[in-house]
Design an enzyme around this catalytic site. Structure first.
Site, PDB file in Angstrom:
ATOM      1  N   GLY A   1       0.813  -1.213   0.000  1.00  0.00           N
ATOM      2  CA  GLY A   1       0.000   0.000   0.000  1.00  0.00           C
ATOM      3  C   GLY A   1       0.845   1.261   0.000  1.00  0.00           C
ATOM      4  O   GLY A   1       0.504   2.254  -0.657  1.00  0.00           O
ATOM      5  N   ASP A   2       1.965   1.235   0.713  1.00  0.00           N
ATOM      6  CA  ASP A   2       2.857   2.392   0.725  1.00  0.00           C
ATOM      7  C   ASP A   2       3.533   2.562  -0.633  1.00  0.00           C
ATOM      8  O   ASP A   2       3.751   3.692  -1.091  1.00  0.00           O
ATOM      9  CB  ASP A   2       3.915   2.221   1.814  1.00  0.00           C
ATOM     10  CG  ASP A   2       3.320   2.242   3.210  1.00  0.00           C
ATOM     11  OD1 ASP A   2       2.291   2.915   3.409  1.00  0.00           O
ATOM     12  OD2 ASP A   2       3.867   1.566   4.099  1.00  0.00           O
TER      13      ASP A   2
END
Length: 300
Positions: free
Chosen positions: A248-249
């Protein structure tokens, strides 16, 4: 320029066939220490994806602090606004199963010392502006692993595009949401924030809070919406996941780079989805993140 105001943790990663149940002991097959923290992850992901990135935050005076700073520097992130404070750095204890799923315990350490005074530096030496086409050319990436007053202060101090990854999920103050231009949760975070389990319904509810939102769906890709009526969906890329930590990052960093370069929302979604798909095929957080050349080759 992309400014990241966020956490830096040393990830202590144990790889196991399956995570232990409460009170159970299992044998692991490997252990690694890897630069992590949602802020550092997004900074490294943005820099590797081609962004001009600076990091504002804090590390401890321990060995982990020096290692975290070195990892950011090595990735091309400007760390002149990264403070060193007395005491331990933040750490994250991560258990990764063979199928790629993970569970994480975060101990804030130096991240808990980041203050509203630090937040006022997010605009220092980082000129903001807009392109001739009206697109935002500078962005601030925020997460919620720092004290909330500091996060709010940073969002309010910045004049470009403010992108918030609302993790870990906590109540979001109105004054923070009023300063956010784009909210970027995963489907579980979106459901927790809105109370709506269906990602499409959650997206609509998020747009009542902020002008733009992206909900990431893991292997199923991502959906995007804006208050001008735009609705987009990009499918996931079929890959065999090794470790989903920081996917997600990676998405957030790559998406923000694409937007600051003036790409359309569709192009940014495709670029970020490709970056995240590459990252889950490798172990670790920052160590799994792809370069600009790798992402471009995947998109083509």
């Amino acid at each position: 320029m992309i400014t990241v105001f966020g956490s830096a943790n040393m990830d202590l990663v144990a790889y196991v066939e399956r995570a232990p149940e409460l009170g159970e002991t299992v044998s692991g097959r490997e252990f690694r220490t890897i630069c992590g923290g949602k802020g550092a992850n997004q900074a490294i992901a943005s820099a590797l994806a081609g962004g001009d990135v600076r990091f504002v935050g804090a590390v401890g005076s321990d060995g982990f602090g020096a290692d975290l700073r070195e990892a950011l520097d090595r990735s091309g992130v400007d760390t002149r606004a990264l403070r060193t404070v007395d005491g331990p750095s933040g750490i994250a204890h991560i258990v990764v199963e063979d199928g790629g799923a993970n569970s994480i315990i975060v101990v804030p350490g130096a991240n808990g010392e980041v203050s509203e005074e630090d937040a006022r530096t997010v605009s220092a030496d980082a000129p903001q502006g807009r392109s001739a086409a009206g697109r935002t050319t500078d962005a601030l990436l925020l997460q919620l692993e720092l004290p909330m007053p500091a996060v709010v202060a940073a969002a309010r101090a910045f004049s470009g595009l403010v992108v918030l990854t609302p993790a870990p999920v906590v109540p979001l103050p109105r004054e923070l949401l009023d300063a956010v231009g784009l909210l970027l949760p995963n489907e579980h975070e979106a459901a927790a924030i809105t109370g709506l389990p269906a990602p499409e319904e959650a997206l609509e509810a998020l747009l009542a809070l902020v002008p733009e939102a992206v909900v990431t769906l893991g292997a199923d890709g991502a959906i995007y919406g804006s208050r001008d009526g735009s609705r987009l969906r990009v499918p996931g890329r079929p890959v065999e996941a090794v470790d989903t930590t920081a996917a997600g990052d990676t998405f957030a960093g790559a998406f923000t780079v694409a937007r600051t370069e003036g790409r359309t929302a569709q192009e940014a979604l495709e670029f970020a989805t490709a970056a995240a798909a590459l990252s889950v095929q490798r172990p670790g957080a920052s160590t799994s993140m792809p370069t600009r050349e790798e992402i471009d080759a995947e998109v083509r």
